[in-house]
Design a protein around this motif. Sequence first.
Motif, PDB file in Angstrom:
ATOM      1  N   LYS A 130       0.838  -1.205   0.000  1.00 59.14           N
ATOM      2  CA  LYS A 130       0.000   0.000   0.000  1.00 59.14           C
ATOM      3  C   LYS A 130       0.871   1.252   0.000  1.00 59.14           C
ATOM      4  N   LEU A 131       1.906   1.221   0.831  1.00 56.68           N
ATOM      5  CA  LEU A 131       2.811   2.366   0.908  1.00 56.68           C
ATOM      6  C   LEU A 131       3.592   2.528  -0.388  1.00 56.68           C
ATOM      7  N   ILE A 132       3.995   1.420  -0.986  1.00 56.66           N
ATOM      8  CA  ILE A 132       4.707   1.466  -2.267  1.00 56.66           C
ATOM      9  C   ILE A 132       3.826   2.118  -3.332  1.00 56.66           C
ATOM     10  N   GLN A 133       2.565   1.700  -3.393  1.00 58.62           N
ATOM     11  CA  GLN A 133       1.647   2.271  -4.378  1.00 58.62           C
ATOM     12  C   GLN A 133       1.441   3.763  -4.147  1.00 58.62           C
ATOM     13  N   GLU A 134       1.270   4.148  -2.881  1.00 59.74           N
ATOM     14  CA  GLU A 134       1.049   5.558  -2.561  1.00 59.74           C
ATOM     15  C   GLU A 134       2.243   6.414  -2.975  1.00 59.74           C
ATOM     16  N   ASN A 135       3.443   5.926  -2.672  1.00 62.77           N
ATOM     17  CA  ASN A 135       4.634   6.706  -3.006  1.00 62.77           C
ATOM     18  C   ASN A 135       4.903   6.729  -4.510  1.00 62.77           C
ATOM     19  N   GLU A 136       4.572   5.630  -5.177  1.00 56.24           N
ATOM     20  CA  GLU A 136       4.718   5.614  -6.638  1.00 56.24           C
ATOM     21  C   GLU A 136       3.776   6.633  -7.262  1.00 56.24           C
ATOM     22  N   GLU A 137       2.571   6.745  -6.727  1.00 57.34           N
ATOM     23  CA  GLU A 137       1.617   7.735  -7.231  1.00 57.34           C
ATOM     24  C   GLU A 137       2.105   9.156  -6.958  1.00 57.34           C
ATOM     25  N   LYS A 138       2.705   9.372  -5.796  1.00 60.07           N
ATOM     26  CA  LYS A 138       3.250  10.699  -5.473  1.00 60.07           C
ATOM     27  C   LYS A 138       4.373  11.076  -6.431  1.00 60.07           C
ATOM     28  N   VAL A 139       5.275  10.115  -6.696  1.00 64.14           N
ATOM     29  CA  VAL A 139       6.359  10.363  -7.655  1.00 64.14           C
ATOM     30  C   VAL A 139       5.773  10.680  -9.026  1.00 64.14           C
ATOM     31  N   GLY A 140       4.751   9.908  -9.425  1.00 60.15           N
ATOM     32  CA  GLY A 140       4.128  10.122 -10.723  1.00 60.15           C
ATOM     33  C   GLY A 140       3.520  11.511 -10.859  1.00 60.15           C
ATOM     34  N   LYS A 141       2.901  12.005  -9.808  1.00 61.55           N
ATOM     35  CA  LYS A 141       2.293  13.339  -9.852  1.00 61.55           C
ATOM     36  C   LYS A 141       3.359  14.421 -10.029  1.00 61.55           C
ATOM     37  N   VAL A 142       4.497  14.249  -9.358  1.00 61.17           N
ATOM     38  CA  VAL A 142       5.594  15.210  -9.528  1.00 61.17           C
ATOM     39  C   VAL A 142       6.125  15.141 -10.961  1.00 61.17           C
ATOM     40  N   LEU A 143       6.291  13.930 -11.472  1.00 64.70           N
ATOM     41  CA  LEU A 143       6.818  13.772 -12.827  1.00 64.70           C
ATOM     42  C   LEU A 143       5.840  14.274 -13.886  1.00 64.70           C
ATOM     43  N   ASP A 144       4.549  14.281 -13.582  1.00 63.50           N
ATOM     44  CA  ASP A 144       3.582  14.884 -14.501  1.00 63.50           C
ATOM     45  C   ASP A 144       3.840  16.387 -14.642  1.00 63.50           C
ATOM     46  N   ILE A 145       4.199  17.011 -13.528  1.00 62.35           N
ATOM     47  CA  ILE A 145       4.541  18.441 -13.558  1.00 62.35           C
ATOM     48  C   ILE A 145       5.841  18.641 -14.332  1.00 62.35           C
ATOM     49  N   TYR A 146       6.808  17.742 -14.127  1.00 64.81           N
ATOM     50  CA  TYR A 146       8.059  17.804 -14.887  1.00 64.81           C
ATOM     51  C   TYR A 146       7.773  17.650 -16.382  1.00 64.81           C
ATOM     52  N   GLU A 147       6.869  16.730 -16.727  1.00 65.15           N
ATOM     53  CA  GLU A 147       6.540  16.486 -18.131  1.00 65.15           C
ATOM     54  C   GLU A 147       6.065  17.777 -18.801  1.00 65.15           C
ATOM     55  N   GLU A 148       5.206  18.506 -18.106  1.00 66.51           N
ATOM     56  CA  GLU A 148       4.721  19.775 -18.641  1.00 66.51           C
ATOM     57  C   GLU A 148       5.866  20.775 -18.782  1.00 66.51           C
ATOM     58  N   ARG A 149       6.687  20.878 -17.768  1.00 66.36           N
ATOM     59  CA  ARG A 149       7.817  21.805 -17.802  1.00 66.36           C
ATOM     60  C   ARG A 149       8.791  21.449 -18.932  1.00 66.36           C
ATOM     61  N   LEU A 150       9.109  20.176 -19.051  1.00 65.40           N
ATOM     62  CA  LEU A 150      10.113  19.737 -20.025  1.00 65.40           C
ATOM     63  C   LEU A 150       9.568  19.713 -21.450  1.00 65.40           C
ATOM     64  N   SER A 151       8.277  19.919 -21.618  1.00 62.62           N
ATOM     65  CA  SER A 151       7.724  20.097 -22.960  1.00 62.62           C
ATOM     66  C   SER A 151       8.043  21.492 -23.493  1.00 62.62           C
ATOM     67  N   LYS A 152       8.507  22.375 -22.605  1.00 62.83           N
ATOM     68  CA  LYS A 152       8.773  23.770 -22.967  1.00 62.83           C
ATOM     69  C   LYS A 152      10.246  24.137 -22.881  1.00 62.83           C
ATOM     70  N   SER A 153      11.045  23.331 -22.173  1.00 62.07           N
ATOM     71  CA  SER A 153      12.474  23.604 -22.069  1.00 62.07           C
ATOM     72  C   SER A 153      13.237  22.290 -21.993  1.00 62.07           C
ATOM     73  N   LYS A 154      14.487  22.307 -22.429  1.00 60.17           N
ATOM     74  CA  LYS A 154      15.271  21.077 -22.489  1.00 60.17           C
ATOM     75  C   LYS A 154      15.567  20.531 -21.096  1.00 60.17           C
ATOM     76  N   TYR A 155      15.816  21.440 -20.152  1.00 62.51           N
ATOM     77  CA  TYR A 155      16.128  21.065 -18.772  1.00 62.51           C
ATOM     78  C   TYR A 155      15.166  21.783 -17.831  1.00 62.51           C
TER      79      TYR A 155
END
Length: 215
Positions: A130-155
């Motif tokens: 349960k904790l693994i799933q929760e933390n994986e979802e938290k990481v995924g939410k952060v990476l979704d924000i990164y995905e948006e950012r990195l669609s506009k800049s290389k880094y």
Amino acid sequence: MVVKVYGPAYGCPKRVLVCLIEKEIEFETVPIDLSRGDNKHPEFLKLQPFGEVPLVQDGDYTLYESRAIIRYYAEKFKSQGTDLLGQTIEDRGLVEQWLEVEANNFHRPIYDLVIDVVYAPIKGLPSDPKLIQENEEKVGKVLDIYEERLSKSKYLAGDFFSLADLSHLPFIHYMVNQMGKEYIIRNRKHVSAWWDDISNRPSWKKVLQLYKYPV
């Protein structure tokens, strides 16, 4: 003066090592075995009262906390090696912003995942699905924000490699390799391209070649 870096096998010290290589700073490493309790030895605690790695000694100057260390060397040797802070104060603001995002939003769930997926079985402790799933979802939410950012800049901070990108290397490496969760990166087109870029830098390849992860 050669910089001494304590605990090169572990994730956070690797953040320091790749920074030093990018900045062309000479260093040597001091092995610390956390499983053996080297970090709790009285002599080590005199230098790092919390008993954690990394720790650097630069002549008479001692510093700990990996992000403080990389900020220090990136600033002290700004005109040497790779510029990891950007050319303008606005660049620097974005570097600091994304470095704080890494520290406060990304690191905690990915660190907890590493502990639960990688280290708990080694220590004979049960993992918590349960904790693994929760933390994986938290990481995924952060990476979704990164995905948006990195669609506009290389880094993360713009079109230049910086401390903000560098700081992600040790624990995404855990996720992609020891944890077998590469799909979390590959499911995001721009994050995947960014990871391929930063993880193929010669500095990071050298760190991995010289200082193996403990598992």
